[in-house]
Scaffold this active site. Structure first.
Site, PDB file in Angstrom:
ATOM      1  N   ASP A  16       0.809  -1.223   0.000  1.00  0.00           N
ATOM      2  CA  ASP A  16       0.000   0.000   0.000  1.00  0.00           C
ATOM      3  C   ASP A  16       0.841   1.271   0.000  1.00  0.00           C
ATOM      4  OD1 ASP A  16      -2.238  -1.716   0.281  1.00  0.00           O
ATOM      5  OD2 ASP A  16      -1.825  -1.833   2.421  1.00  0.00           O
ATOM      6  N   LYS A  19       2.053   2.151  -5.155  1.00  0.00           N
ATOM      7  CA  LYS A  19       2.758   1.664  -6.351  1.00  0.00           C
ATOM      8  C   LYS A  19       1.940   1.870  -7.616  1.00  0.00           C
ATOM      9  CE  LYS A  19       3.034  -2.427  -4.462  1.00  0.00           C
ATOM     10  NZ  LYS A  19       2.665  -2.197  -3.062  1.00  0.00           N
ATOM     11  N   GLY A  43      -4.229  -4.684  -4.434  1.00  0.00           N
ATOM     12  CA  GLY A  43      -5.229  -3.717  -4.894  1.00  0.00           C
ATOM     13  C   GLY A  43      -4.487  -2.468  -5.306  1.00  0.00           C
ATOM     14  N   HIS A  44      -4.259  -2.314  -6.597  1.00  0.00           N
ATOM     15  CA  HIS A  44      -3.494  -1.159  -7.072  1.00  0.00           C
ATOM     16  C   HIS A  44      -4.458  -0.065  -7.533  1.00  0.00           C
ATOM     17  CE1 HIS A  44       0.336  -3.736  -7.702  1.00  0.00           C
ATOM     18  NE2 HIS A  44      -0.012  -3.589  -6.451  1.00  0.00           N
ATOM     19  N   GLN A 226       2.140  -6.108  -3.096  1.00  0.00           N
ATOM     20  CA  GLN A 226       2.438  -6.147  -1.658  1.00  0.00           C
ATOM     21  C   GLN A 226       3.709  -5.332  -1.384  1.00  0.00           C
ATOM     22  OE1 GLN A 226       1.671  -9.612  -3.072  1.00  0.00           O
ATOM     23  NE2 GLN A 226      -0.384  -8.812  -2.857  1.00  0.00           N
TER      24      GLN A 226
HETATM   25  P1  IMP Z   1      -2.697 -12.985   1.842  1.00  0.00           P
HETATM   26  O1  IMP Z   1      -1.616 -12.702   0.884  1.00  0.00           O
HETATM   27  O2  IMP Z   1      -4.054 -12.574   1.360  1.00  0.00           O
HETATM   28  O3  IMP Z   1      -2.686 -14.390   2.346  1.00  0.00           O
HETATM   29  O4  IMP Z   1      -2.435 -12.068   3.140  1.00  0.00           O
HETATM   30  C1  IMP Z   1      -1.272 -12.220   3.944  1.00  0.00           C
HETATM   31  C2  IMP Z   1      -0.915 -10.893   4.599  1.00  0.00           C
HETATM   32  O5  IMP Z   1      -0.475  -9.976   3.589  1.00  0.00           O
HETATM   33  C3  IMP Z   1      -2.079 -10.204   5.300  1.00  0.00           C
HETATM   34  O6  IMP Z   1      -1.573  -9.505   6.427  1.00  0.00           O
HETATM   35  C4  IMP Z   1      -2.591  -9.221   4.274  1.00  0.00           C
HETATM   36  O7  IMP Z   1      -3.251  -8.124   4.864  1.00  0.00           O
HETATM   37  C5  IMP Z   1      -1.281  -8.808   3.620  1.00  0.00           C
HETATM   38  N1  IMP Z   1      -1.474  -8.382   2.220  1.00  0.00           N
HETATM   39  C6  IMP Z   1      -1.706  -9.167   1.154  1.00  0.00           C
HETATM   40  N2  IMP Z   1      -1.788  -8.431   0.035  1.00  0.00           N
HETATM   41  C7  IMP Z   1      -1.599  -7.156   0.403  1.00  0.00           C
HETATM   42  C8  IMP Z   1      -1.542  -5.927  -0.333  1.00  0.00           C
HETATM   43  O8  IMP Z   1      -1.673  -5.869  -1.556  1.00  0.00           O
HETATM   44  N3  IMP Z   1      -1.309  -4.805   0.408  1.00  0.00           N
HETATM   45  C9  IMP Z   1      -1.115  -4.845   1.760  1.00  0.00           C
HETATM   46  N4  IMP Z   1      -1.156  -5.981   2.480  1.00  0.00           N
HETATM   47  C10 IMP Z   1      -1.392  -7.128   1.803  1.00  0.00           C
END
Ligand code: IMP
Length: 426
Positions: A16, A19, A43-44, A226
């Site tokens: 977040d 990007k 989520g971009h 991420q």
């Molecule tokens: P997962 O990838 O959905 O299994 O989530 C694992 C961890 O990564 C959790 O704490 C999510 O909130 C975090 N996470 C996954 N994708 C994002 C992203 O695009 N932005 C911020 N945090 C993320």
């Protein structure tokens, strides 16, 4: 043999960092934008004509007519989300089918992967990872366990049987967990419809497609999802995602050797946020956290969850920059700090009465006390500023202290959500 250019853009914190906006800004300098890891957990957000558009799978280069977009093999794709994204872009007048390419080696997220994600998180009770519940971890588990289904398999005779076998395995696994509701039939119907749609897309051998493009002098931007601290190996394990979010992930996720990578652009927010569980040394609570959350619209782009907020952490930022070989940094969301008298930032950690500037093995093992220093705020709106020379002295001081500590130059700052609110330095 490589003649074009391959740059990487990645987040240096817990995701977040903004990007999507920076990729959108830089896209006009590239011929191709390629996603190399993650999936619809990302989520971009890109602001197009004043409207927020959130992309989960399609690279952020899609808003530029000349740019081609590759979903690389390191990405996991949910056909349902992908189809929805194409529809959304269609409504915006963008024919994404012309400019999106999908690697044949991409692994597919099945409805039962999402169900497993739900069941596994629910069973963790207090120790939840805070997953986005998009089925990311179960899909990567099937990939490494050599049970996964790839886009290329959609065209084989045994595909339906392959699906049924994997689904049966998942249903057996689900028996291990306390029961959770999931509308399987409904989701399967959507999934099969979406599979028909995916079959109509431009499917390529991603790695060879990239090599060829480079041979023809293409400029490529690899777009990370991420952030560095959510990397499976180097992040705050186990509170991480299941892919390689760093520059090393580009080689795996696109099929290019390390020697092909030119610039690595790191994106860092002027403060820090995190969504989901896990350690966050500079996290703050109370009024100031709420202030940053409101002013910075710090709510997850995928799940809508409020993001945890805190100050900039230079120990963490230095670690991420080093780990990923970052050559330049773009600092985002500076405008969120506009009204602050003083801006705290962490220079070191105090752990067991010892001051340290290096990243410990775990951040949640023993209490970590950030050592804060403050810098003077600029107390003026940066909203209208368009050139580096017009930035207030206090902003330049903040920029200077960050680049001095991280030992990477800051090449630009962003002062608002719109494309033109990114101020390049050079
Ligand atoms: P997962 O990838 O959905 O299994 O989530 C694992 C961890 O990564 C959790 O704490 C999510 O909130 C975090 N996470 C996954 N994708 C994002 C992203 O695009 N932005 C911020 N945090 C993320």
């Amino acid at each position: 043999m490589k003649t074009g250019q391959l740059d990487v853009l990645l987040g240096l914190q817990w995701g977040d960092e903004g990007k999507g906006k920076v990729v959108d800004y830089l896209s006009s300098r590239y011929d191709i934008v390629a996603r190399y890891q993650g999936g619809p957990n990302a989520g971009h957000t890109v602001v197009v004509d004043g409207k927020n558009v959130v992309l989960h799978t399609i690279p952020s280069g899609i808003f530029h007519d000349e740019v081609k977009n590759l979903i690389g093999n390191g990405v996991v794709v949910d056909p349902i989300t992908l189809q929805r994204e194409f529809e959304l872009l269609h409504q915006l007048g963008i024919d994404a089918k012309e400019r999106v390419y999908l690697s044949r080696r991409v692994h597919l997220i099945l409805p039962t992967h999402r169900w497993l994600d739900l069941a596994s998180e629910a069973a963790k009770k207090k120790n939840k990872i805070g997953s986005t519940l998009r089925g990311i971890a179960p899909t990567y588990m099937d990939k490494t366990g050599r049970n996964g289904i790839r886009v290329g398999d959609l065209f084989t005779k045994g595909f339906v049987e392959q699906y049924q076998n994997l689904k049966s395995k998942h249903l057996r696994l689900l028996e291990m967990y306390p029961p959770v509701e999931f509308p399987l039939e409904e989701e399967e119907e959507k999934w099969w419809n979406a599979i028909d749609f995916v079959r109509t897309l431009q499917i390529v051998d991603g790695e060879q497609w990239i090599w060829q493009a480079l041979e023809h002098n293409a400029r490529i931007l690899a777009e990370g999802a991420q952030g560095a601290m959510l990397d499976l190996d180097y992040g705050t394990y186990p509170y991480v995602t299941s892919s390689y979010t760093g520059s090393a992930g580009v080689c795996i996720g696109l099929g290019v050797p390390p020697s092909y990578i030119d610039e690595v652009i790191g994106i860092a927010k002027a403060y820090t946020t995190r969504v989901g569980s896990g350690p966050f040394p500079t996290e703050i609570e109370g009024e100031m956290a709420e202030y940053l959350r409101q002013k910075g619209h710090e709510y997850g782009a995928t799940t809508g969850r409020p993001r945890r907020c805190g100050w900039l952490d230079l120990v963490q930022l230095r670690y991420s920059a080093r780990l990923n070989g970052v050559n330049r940094i773009i600092l985002t969301k500076l405008d969120v700090l506009d009204e602050l008298e003083e801006i705290p930032y962490a220079k070191a950690y105090k752990i067991d009465n010892t001051i340290s500037t290096s990243m410990p093995y775990r951040l949640d093992d023993v209490p970590i006390h950030p050592v804060y220093i403050t810098t003077e705020g600029w107390r003026t709106s940066l909203d209208h500023i368009t050139s580096w020379e017009d930035l207030p002295g206090e902003v330049l001081d903040y920029v200077e202290l960050i680049q001095h500590s991280v030992e990477v130059p800051i090449h630009g700052v962003s002062v608002g959500p719109e494309r033109h609110q990114l101020i390049p330095r050079y």
